[in-house]
Design a protein around this motif. Structure first.
Motif, PDB file in Angstrom:
ATOM      1  N   LEU A  88       0.838  -1.202   0.000  1.00 55.16           N
ATOM      2  CA  LEU A  88       0.000   0.000   0.000  1.00 55.16           C
ATOM      3  C   LEU A  88       0.875   1.256   0.000  1.00 55.16           C
ATOM      4  O   LEU A  88       0.609   2.214  -0.727  1.00 55.16           O
ATOM      5  N   GLY A  89       1.923   1.221   0.813  1.00 58.23           N
ATOM      6  CA  GLY A  89       2.831   2.366   0.864  1.00 58.23           C
ATOM      7  C   GLY A  89       3.561   2.581  -0.445  1.00 58.23           C
ATOM      8  O   GLY A  89       3.749   3.725  -0.891  1.00 58.23           O
ATOM      9  N   GLU A  90       3.983   1.479  -1.080  1.00 57.17           N
ATOM     10  CA  GLU A  90       4.678   1.600  -2.365  1.00 57.17           C
ATOM     11  C   GLU A  90       3.744   2.173  -3.445  1.00 57.17           C
ATOM     12  O   GLU A  90       4.160   3.008  -4.253  1.00 57.17           O
ATOM     13  N   MET A  91       2.485   1.733  -3.451  1.00 54.49           N
ATOM     14  CA  MET A  91       1.545   2.227  -4.447  1.00 54.49           C
ATOM     15  C   MET A  91       1.289   3.714  -4.260  1.00 54.49           C
ATOM     16  O   MET A  91       1.253   4.480  -5.227  1.00 54.49           O
ATOM     17  N   MET A  92       1.140   4.132  -3.019  1.00 58.38           N
ATOM     18  CA  MET A  92       0.942   5.560  -2.755  1.00 58.38           C
ATOM     19  C   MET A  92       2.196   6.352  -3.109  1.00 58.38           C
ATOM     20  O   MET A  92       2.117   7.462  -3.660  1.00 58.38           O
ATOM     21  N   ALA A  93       3.368   5.780  -2.845  1.00 59.36           N
ATOM     22  CA  ALA A  93       4.624   6.493  -3.113  1.00 59.36           C
ATOM     23  C   ALA A  93       4.845   6.693  -4.609  1.00 59.36           C
ATOM     24  O   ALA A  93       5.210   7.797  -5.041  1.00 59.36           O
ATOM     25  N   VAL A  94       4.630   5.640  -5.436  1.00 54.38           N
ATOM     26  CA  VAL A  94       4.884   5.816  -6.870  1.00 54.38           C
ATOM     27  C   VAL A  94       3.840   6.735  -7.496  1.00 54.38           C
ATOM     28  O   VAL A  94       4.129   7.456  -8.459  1.00 54.38           O
ATOM     29  N   PHE A  98       4.947  10.144  -9.273  1.00 58.35           N
ATOM     30  CA  PHE A  98       4.577  10.470 -10.642  1.00 58.35           C
ATOM     31  C   PHE A  98       4.055  11.902 -10.731  1.00 58.35           C
ATOM     32  O   PHE A  98       4.478  12.679 -11.602  1.00 58.35           O
ATOM     33  N   PHE A  99       3.150  12.269  -9.846  1.00 58.78           N
ATOM     34  CA  PHE A  99       2.593  13.624  -9.904  1.00 58.78           C
ATOM     35  C   PHE A  99       3.640  14.688  -9.582  1.00 58.78           C
ATOM     36  O   PHE A  99       3.483  15.859  -9.953  1.00 58.78           O
ATOM     37  N   ASN A 100       4.723  14.288  -8.914  1.00 61.34           N
ATOM     38  CA  ASN A 100       5.795  15.239  -8.600  1.00 61.34           C
ATOM     39  C   ASN A 100       6.785  15.417  -9.751  1.00 61.34           C
ATOM     40  O   ASN A 100       7.687  16.264  -9.663  1.00 61.34           O
ATOM     41  N   LEU A 101       6.636  14.639 -10.828  1.00 63.02           N
ATOM     42  CA  LEU A 101       7.526  14.805 -11.981  1.00 63.02           C
ATOM     43  C   LEU A 101       7.304  16.158 -12.641  1.00 63.02           C
ATOM     44  O   LEU A 101       6.224  16.757 -12.520  1.00 63.02           O
ATOM     45  N   PRO A 102       8.286  16.674 -13.369  1.00 64.76           N
ATOM     46  CA  PRO A 102       8.080  17.914 -14.126  1.00 64.76           C
ATOM     47  C   PRO A 102       6.912  17.766 -15.099  1.00 64.76           C
ATOM     48  O   PRO A 102       6.643  16.674 -15.616  1.00 64.76           O
ATOM     49  N   LEU A 153      -1.811  -0.213 -22.689  1.00 68.14           N
ATOM     50  CA  LEU A 153      -1.075   0.663 -23.608  1.00 68.14           C
ATOM     51  C   LEU A 153       0.237   1.031 -22.927  1.00 68.14           C
ATOM     52  O   LEU A 153       0.331   2.033 -22.224  1.00 68.14           O
ATOM     53  N   TYR A 154       1.255   0.200 -23.159  1.00 70.01           N
ATOM     54  CA  TYR A 154       2.493   0.385 -22.412  1.00 70.01           C
ATOM     55  C   TYR A 154       3.195   1.697 -22.744  1.00 70.01           C
ATOM     56  O   TYR A 154       4.018   2.179 -21.948  1.00 70.01           O
ATOM     57  N   ASP A 155       2.878   2.304 -23.891  1.00 69.49           N
ATOM     58  CA  ASP A 155       3.454   3.619 -24.189  1.00 69.49           C
ATOM     59  C   ASP A 155       3.008   4.658 -23.174  1.00 69.49           C
ATOM     60  O   ASP A 155       3.658   5.702 -23.023  1.00 69.49           O
ATOM     61  N   LEU A 156       1.875   4.392 -22.495  1.00 65.32           N
ATOM     62  CA  LEU A 156       1.366   5.327 -21.495  1.00 65.32           C
ATOM     63  C   LEU A 156       1.783   4.960 -20.074  1.00 65.32           C
ATOM     64  O   LEU A 156       1.431   5.663 -19.120  1.00 65.32           O
ATOM     65  N   TRP A 157       2.508   3.845 -19.921  1.00 65.47           N
ATOM     66  CA  TRP A 157       2.965   3.458 -18.588  1.00 65.47           C
ATOM     67  C   TRP A 157       4.272   4.184 -18.289  1.00 65.47           C
ATOM     68  O   TRP A 157       5.255   4.051 -19.031  1.00 65.47           O
ATOM     69  N   PRO A 158       4.313   4.978 -17.235  1.00 60.54           N
ATOM     70  CA  PRO A 158       5.498   5.794 -16.954  1.00 60.54           C
ATOM     71  C   PRO A 158       6.757   4.959 -16.732  1.00 60.54           C
ATOM     72  O   PRO A 158       6.698   3.865 -16.165  1.00 60.54           O
ATOM     73  N   THR A 159       7.844   5.487 -17.202  1.00 62.94           N
ATOM     74  CA  THR A 159       9.152   4.879 -16.915  1.00 62.94           C
ATOM     75  C   THR A 159       9.786   5.490 -15.676  1.00 62.94           C
ATOM     76  O   THR A 159      10.802   4.993 -15.199  1.00 62.94           O
ATOM     77  N   GLN A 160       9.176   6.562 -15.183  1.00 60.64           N
ATOM     78  CA  GLN A 160       9.627   7.202 -13.948  1.00 60.64           C
ATOM     79  C   GLN A 160       8.424   7.330 -13.010  1.00 60.64           C
ATOM     80  O   GLN A 160       7.380   7.847 -13.445  1.00 60.64           O
ATOM     81  N   PRO A 161       8.533   6.885 -11.784  1.00 65.89           N
ATOM     82  CA  PRO A 161       9.667   6.129 -11.238  1.00 65.89           C
ATOM     83  C   PRO A 161       9.758   4.736 -11.863  1.00 65.89           C
ATOM     84  O   PRO A 161       8.728   4.179 -12.287  1.00 65.89           O
ATOM     85  N   PRO A 162      10.947   4.145 -11.942  1.00 70.17           N
ATOM     86  CA  PRO A 162      11.150   2.877 -12.652  1.00 70.17           C
ATOM     87  C   PRO A 162      10.298   1.725 -12.124  1.00 70.17           C
ATOM     88  O   PRO A 162       9.956   0.812 -12.880  1.00 70.17           O
ATOM     89  N   SER A 163       9.948   1.773 -10.855  1.00 71.01           N
ATOM     90  CA  SER A 163       9.185   0.675 -10.250  1.00 71.01           C
ATOM     91  C   SER A 163       7.673   0.811 -10.477  1.00 71.01           C
ATOM     92  O   SER A 163       6.906  -0.055 -10.039  1.00 71.01           O
ATOM     93  N   PHE A 164       7.249   1.864 -11.155  1.00 67.54           N
ATOM     94  CA  PHE A 164       5.815   2.147 -11.288  1.00 67.54           C
ATOM     95  C   PHE A 164       5.028   0.941 -11.810  1.00 67.54           C
ATOM     96  O   PHE A 164       4.043   0.511 -11.218  1.00 67.54           O
ATOM     97  N   SER A 297      -5.067   9.773  -4.316  1.00 68.31           N
ATOM     98  CA  SER A 297      -5.802   8.518  -4.188  1.00 68.31           C
ATOM     99  C   SER A 297      -5.565   7.646  -5.411  1.00 68.31           C
ATOM    100  O   SER A 297      -5.161   8.126  -6.475  1.00 68.31           O
ATOM    101  N   VAL A 298      -5.831   6.345  -5.233  1.00 67.99           N
ATOM    102  CA  VAL A 298      -5.715   5.356  -6.306  1.00 67.99           C
ATOM    103  C   VAL A 298      -7.019   4.571  -6.317  1.00 67.99           C
ATOM    104  O   VAL A 298      -7.347   3.891  -5.343  1.00 67.99           O
ATOM    105  N   ALA A 299      -7.774   4.675  -7.404  1.00 63.23           N
ATOM    106  CA  ALA A 299      -9.049   3.973  -7.524  1.00 63.23           C
ATOM    107  C   ALA A 299      -8.927   2.870  -8.565  1.00 63.23           C
ATOM    108  O   ALA A 299      -8.504   3.126  -9.701  1.00 63.23           O
ATOM    109  N   ALA A 300      -9.284   1.643  -8.180  1.00 57.43           N
ATOM    110  CA  ALA A 300      -9.281   0.504  -9.101  1.00 57.43           C
ATOM    111  C   ALA A 300     -10.734   0.142  -9.400  1.00 57.43           C
ATOM    112  O   ALA A 300     -11.498  -0.189  -8.483  1.00 57.43           O
TER     113      ALA A 300
END
Length: 353
Positions: A88-94, A98-102, A153-164, A297-300
């Motif tokens: 849960l912590g890792e999901m919230m952290a990534v 992501f939102f903290n990226l430029p 659509l893996y082109d839309l999956w972020p590469t930063q952070p790498p563990s996303f 938040s993260v909604a599934a």
């Protein structure tokens, strides 16, 4: 039509607006007075906290709490769900990272296509905008399809952070286990003969959407909504969040959904309301902003096969309980949901008889 005449279709980046430190809000975000948020009402019947481990072991009191939650609120707080606090912590952290990226990095995953004139569901951005007068939500979002895997659509999956990607995959898989267990209990609550019939809706063609949400600090939270009132076009929704702000509508009043450490918010979707012929309700909920801090938040969203036609279960329709909803293909319903959101309407009202 000239590109500058299309600019109203491109939603501003709310995170950037908040960072600018303006006291006045753009008029596109200011909601009418009758829709302005208020403090949640205190309830003598609090939203139940359900221990999933006890529920799965057959604890009668836990089953009673779940039944009360579904019948009275349409949602509950799930603890004992077996998803490790570390995940849960890792999901919230990534999500936060992501939102903290430029901004230029995040815009590589934009949900605007065709020269930024068309809006697609997957990707990073904001509202689908249908008119210049549409009031926008005070939030930025990032939608991804995680199941079935061929639809990613893996082109839309972020590469930063790498563990996303790895963390999102593991988190959504564990949430699916939770969703399936809850749906077996939901089937019992409404008296469906096949206890697995709702779980069966999450077959290999079912689609799981994950939406990452950022609600930035707002200088005038009393004038905006983080997310307008709506219900979900899912079978079931599982939400991880780090702060208060979620409210649910009950008997004409808005109630705060409390934040319980380690708990996940689980709410019914419109599909269950239709299949149950209205015995259970998909709760109307919204998110309010605040001036002190941001909310993440993260909604599934666990949804049925897009080609599946959803309608009331025949065994729940009778002379005493006439059919209350028509039939609609799930993909059509989800499309109508996003159109209805833009118009501040409920998609389910379109299928009521």
């Amino acid at each position: 039509m000239a590109d500058d005449e299309q600019q109203w279709k491109i939603p501003p980046n709310v995170q950037e607006l908040a960072a600018a430190g303006r006291d006045e809000l753009p008029s596109r975000y200011v909601v009418p007075h009758h829709d302005r948020p208020t403090s949640g009402v205190a309830s003598d019947d609090p939203i139940p906290v359900v221990d999933i481990s006890r529920l799965s072991s057959g604890a009668a009191d836990e089953a009673a709490k779940l039944r009360s939650a579904l019948q009275n609120w349409g949602l509950f707080l799930a603890v004992g769900h077996g998803i490790e606090p570390a995940l849960l912590g890792e999901m919230m952290a990534v999500t936060t990272n992501f939102f903290n990226l430029p901004l230029e990095e995040k815009q590589k995953y934009t949900n605007l296509v065709g020269g930024k004139k068309e809006h697609q569901l997957q990707g990073y951005g904001g509202d689908m905008i249908l008119s210049e007068s549409q009031v926008l939500d005070w939030s930025d979002r990032f939608y991804l399809i995680v199941e079935p895997e061929p639809r990613r659509l893996y082109d839309l999956w972020p590469t930063q952070p790498p563990s996303f990607g790895d963390i999102l995959h593991r988190y959504s898989t564990r949430c699916r286990e939770l969703a399936e267990g809850v749906l077996r209990e939901v089937a019992k609550v409404v008296g469906l003969r096949e206890e697995g019939c709702l779980v069966d809706m999450l077959d290999e063609n079912a689609v799981t959407y994950v939406r990452l949400n950022l609600y930035p600090r707002c200088p005038r939270p009393e004038e905006v909504l983080g997310f307008r009132p709506h219900s979900d076009a899912s079978v079931l929704t599982v939400v991880l969040n780090n702060a208060a702000g979620l409210q649910v509508l009950r008997d004409g009043e808005w109630y705060d959904v409390p934040v319980v450490p380690g708990a996940l918010v689980v709410n019914l979707g419109d599909t269950v309301e239709v299949v149950s012929n209205g015995l259970l309700k998909s709760p109307v909920h919204k998110v309010v902003a605040n001036s002190e801090s941001k909310r993440v938040s993260v909604a599934a969203f666990y949804t049925a096969d897009p080609e599946r036609e959803v309608e009331p279960a025949p065994e729940l329709v009778s002379e005493e309980k006439p059919r209350r909803y028509g039939k609609m293909k799930n993909s059509d319903y989800i499309r109508k949901l996003h159109e209805s959101l833009a118009r501040r309407e409920r998609a389910i009202d379109r299928v009521k008889i």
